[in-house]
Design a protein around this motif. Structure first.
Motif, PDB file in Angstrom:
ATOM      1  N   GLU A 152       8.764  -0.329  -1.888  1.00  0.00           N
ATOM      2  CA  GLU A 152       8.234  -0.227  -3.256  1.00  0.00           C
ATOM      3  C   GLU A 152       7.628  -1.549  -3.703  1.00  0.00           C
ATOM      4  N   ASN A 153       8.321  -2.651  -3.436  1.00  0.00           N
ATOM      5  CA  ASN A 153       7.805  -3.973  -3.811  1.00  0.00           C
ATOM      6  C   ASN A 153       6.507  -4.271  -3.086  1.00  0.00           C
ATOM      7  N   GLU A 154       6.436  -3.884  -1.807  1.00  0.00           N
ATOM      8  CA  GLU A 154       5.225  -4.103  -1.021  1.00  0.00           C
ATOM      9  C   GLU A 154       4.064  -3.284  -1.596  1.00  0.00           C
ATOM     10  N   ALA A 155       4.329  -2.037  -1.997  1.00  0.00           N
ATOM     11  CA  ALA A 155       3.291  -1.175  -2.569  1.00  0.00           C
ATOM     12  C   ALA A 155       2.798  -1.757  -3.891  1.00  0.00           C
ATOM     13  N   GLU A 156       3.712  -2.279  -4.707  1.00  0.00           N
ATOM     14  CA  GLU A 156       3.316  -2.892  -5.987  1.00  0.00           C
ATOM     15  C   GLU A 156       2.451  -4.124  -5.751  1.00  0.00           C
ATOM     16  N   GLU A 157       2.790  -4.930  -4.760  1.00  0.00           N
ATOM     17  CA  GLU A 157       1.992  -6.119  -4.449  1.00  0.00           C
ATOM     18  C   GLU A 157       0.592  -5.729  -4.000  1.00  0.00           C
TER      19      GLU A 157
END
Length: 170
Positions: free
Chosen positions: A134-139
């Motif tokens: 999820e954090n990677e997708a947000e970045e």
């Protein structure tokens, strides 16, 4: 406590002081080594008597020291007749004689492993992986948005443009 329970006879035994004396002067108690542990020194390979050491490992006393403590408690001086556990008594043999003996405590048997801890650990690992995704997708979304702003820049953007003074008549 003796004041409130006259039927009880209590004796105080300072085990801490006894252990200090044993460590300070092991030879007075028939011990050889008070500073090294039997396990660290011998690893079961030397011919030293385990009961000649004070420490079995870094935190546990040997059977010989337990015998000294037991005898000091037995000789504490209560109204009970004096008893003494001779060095020749093989406590392990007394324990093994019968299944129901005053010398043997009941054995604790832990419940069979249900695997619950392993399931919880796997669940936590999975949640950590999902959060990382999820954090990677947000970045990636943020970077895409920023790159879109950079691509849509007009040539005049960022140049200084003086404002017209509305009060002046030109």
């Amino acid at each position: 406590m003796n004041k409130h329970s006259q039927h009880l006879e209590l004796d105080r035994v300072d085990i801490h002081k006894l252990l200090d004396d044993i460590v300070d002067s092991p030879e007075l108690f028939g011990l050889k080594n008070a500073h090294d542990s039997y396990w660290d020194t011998c690893q079961g390979l030397c011919a030293d008597d385990i009961d000649s050491y004070v420490w079995w490992d870094k935190t546990h006393l040997t059977g010989g020291v337990h015998r000294l403590i037991a005898n000091s408690i037995l000789k504490a001086g209560s109204l009970a007749p004096e008893t003494y556990l001779e060095d020749s008594v093989n406590v392990q043999e007394l324990i093994n004689q019968t299944t129901h003996t005053k010398f043997k405590s009941p054995k604790y048997k832990g419940a069979k492993s249900t695997g619950e801890i392993n399931r919880i650990i796997e669940k936590l690992k999975q949640e950590k992986k999902e959060k990382a995704k999820e954090n990677e997708a947000e970045e990636i979304e943020e970077m895409t948005a920023l790159s879109g702003l950079l691509k849509n820049n007009k040539p005049d953007r960022g140049r200084f443009m003086p404002l017209r003074n509305m009060d002046s008549e030109v």
